[in-house]
Write a protein that holds these residues in place. Structure first.
Motif, PDB file in Angstrom:
ATOM      1  N   MET A   1       5.886  -6.532   0.480  1.00  0.00           N
ATOM      2  CA  MET A   1       5.321  -6.318  -0.833  1.00  0.00           C
ATOM      3  C   MET A   1       4.615  -4.957  -0.862  1.00  0.00           C
ATOM      4  O   MET A   1       3.887  -4.607   0.050  1.00  0.00           O
ATOM      5  N   GLU A   2       4.848  -4.213  -1.917  1.00  0.00           N
ATOM      6  CA  GLU A   2       4.263  -2.887  -2.063  1.00  0.00           C
ATOM      7  C   GLU A   2       2.770  -3.000  -2.335  1.00  0.00           C
ATOM      8  O   GLU A   2       2.325  -3.855  -3.096  1.00  0.00           O
ATOM      9  N   LYS A   3       1.994  -2.119  -1.709  1.00  0.00           N
ATOM     10  CA  LYS A   3       0.552  -2.105  -1.913  1.00  0.00           C
ATOM     11  C   LYS A   3       0.252  -1.741  -3.366  1.00  0.00           C
ATOM     12  O   LYS A   3       0.905  -0.896  -3.949  1.00  0.00           O
ATOM     13  N   GLN A   4      -0.744  -2.402  -3.935  1.00  0.00           N
ATOM     14  CA  GLN A   4      -1.143  -2.149  -5.316  1.00  0.00           C
ATOM     15  C   GLN A   4      -2.299  -1.150  -5.334  1.00  0.00           C
ATOM     16  O   GLN A   4      -3.252  -1.279  -4.571  1.00  0.00           O
ATOM     17  N   TYR A   5      -2.201  -0.150  -6.213  1.00  0.00           N
ATOM     18  CA  TYR A   5      -3.258   0.840  -6.373  1.00  0.00           C
ATOM     19  C   TYR A   5      -3.698   0.893  -7.832  1.00  0.00           C
ATOM     20  O   TYR A   5      -2.875   0.846  -8.732  1.00  0.00           O
ATOM     21  N   SER A   6      -4.977   1.061  -8.007  1.00  0.00           N
ATOM     22  CA  SER A   6      -5.520   1.352  -9.327  1.00  0.00           C
ATOM     23  C   SER A   6      -5.583   2.866  -9.449  1.00  0.00           C
ATOM     24  O   SER A   6      -5.996   3.545  -8.502  1.00  0.00           O
ATOM     25  N   ILE A   7      -5.217   3.411 -10.589  1.00  0.00           N
ATOM     26  CA  ILE A   7      -5.305   4.851 -10.796  1.00  0.00           C
ATOM     27  C   ILE A   7      -6.757   5.302 -10.633  1.00  0.00           C
ATOM     28  O   ILE A   7      -7.025   6.408 -10.175  1.00  0.00           O
ATOM     29  N   TYR A  77       4.625   6.059  -9.124  1.00  0.00           N
ATOM     30  CA  TYR A  77       3.993   4.786  -8.799  1.00  0.00           C
ATOM     31  C   TYR A  77       3.548   4.056 -10.064  1.00  0.00           C
ATOM     32  O   TYR A  77       3.094   4.673 -11.030  1.00  0.00           O
ATOM     33  N   ASP A  78       3.673   2.741 -10.043  1.00  0.00           N
ATOM     34  CA  ASP A  78       3.244   1.898 -11.164  1.00  0.00           C
ATOM     35  C   ASP A  78       1.805   1.446 -10.897  1.00  0.00           C
ATOM     36  O   ASP A  78       1.571   0.404 -10.277  1.00  0.00           O
ATOM     37  N   PHE A  79       0.848   2.243 -11.327  1.00  0.00           N
ATOM     38  CA  PHE A  79      -0.565   1.980 -11.072  1.00  0.00           C
ATOM     39  C   PHE A  79      -1.097   0.836 -11.917  1.00  0.00           C
ATOM     40  O   PHE A  79      -0.652   0.617 -13.037  1.00  0.00           O
ATOM     41  N   ARG A  80      -2.090   0.145 -11.374  1.00  0.00           N
ATOM     42  CA  ARG A  80      -2.842  -0.851 -12.131  1.00  0.00           C
ATOM     43  C   ARG A  80      -3.947  -0.122 -12.886  1.00  0.00           C
ATOM     44  O   ARG A  80      -4.300   0.999 -12.549  1.00  0.00           O
ATOM     45  N   GLU A  81      -4.473  -0.769 -13.892  1.00  0.00           N
ATOM     46  CA  GLU A  81      -5.644  -0.295 -14.642  1.00  0.00           C
ATOM     47  C   GLU A  81      -5.433   1.082 -15.259  1.00  0.00           C
ATOM     48  O   GLU A  81      -6.316   1.938 -15.218  1.00  0.00           O
TER      49      GLU A  81
END
Length: 144
Positions: A1-7, A77-81
């Protein structure tokens, strides 16, 4: 699973399209990301060198290479927030208006490590500085 990052881990985006790195924490997150991406810093023959680990091999790199790998990350990248009213183009334009990452103690704290003898050999081999070709002129074939 790809790590999730917030912008927001890396930059502060505001609805008017302004982008900035506003905190030491954001700068630290950037340097932490460089490390996760395989970049490092070491000392070799009395000089500071930057490297990247590619397929478990240490190869020469640079601050500029780090910068452009981060650009690719920002572009794809598909950033969160992600805040409303800010486009990816705003982010990319900010990137091109900024300077390369600072070579400061924080960067060193995150990226510095001693290279093993094997890693030093890999770095030198890929940088072309490992072996110097010594040619005896008497052994060259005659051109006559």
């Amino acid at each position: 699973m790809e790590k999730q990052y917030s912008i927001n881990n890396f930059v502060t985006l505001s609805a008017n399209g302004k982008v900035a790195i506003n905190s030491e924490e954001q700068q630290a997150n950037l340097y932490r990301w460089f490390k996760e991406a395989g970049f490092g810093q070491s000392e070799l023959n009395g000089k500071i060198v930057f490297f990247k680990i590619v397929n478990n091999v240490v190869v020469p790199s640079s601050i500029i290479a780090m910068r452009y790998e981060f650009l690719h990350f920002l572009e794809s990248y598909d950033f969160r927030e992600w805040p409303e009213g800010v486009t990816r183009l705003d982010l990319i334009e900010w990137f091109y208006d900024t300077r390369p990452p600072k070579r400061n103690e924080l960067l060193r704290d995150f990226l510095y490590r001693e290279l093993s003898k094997t890693e030093q050999e890999q770095y030198l081999t890929y940088s072309g500085r490992h072996h110097r070709l010594v040619i005896n002129p008497d052994e060259l074939p005659s051109c006559a």
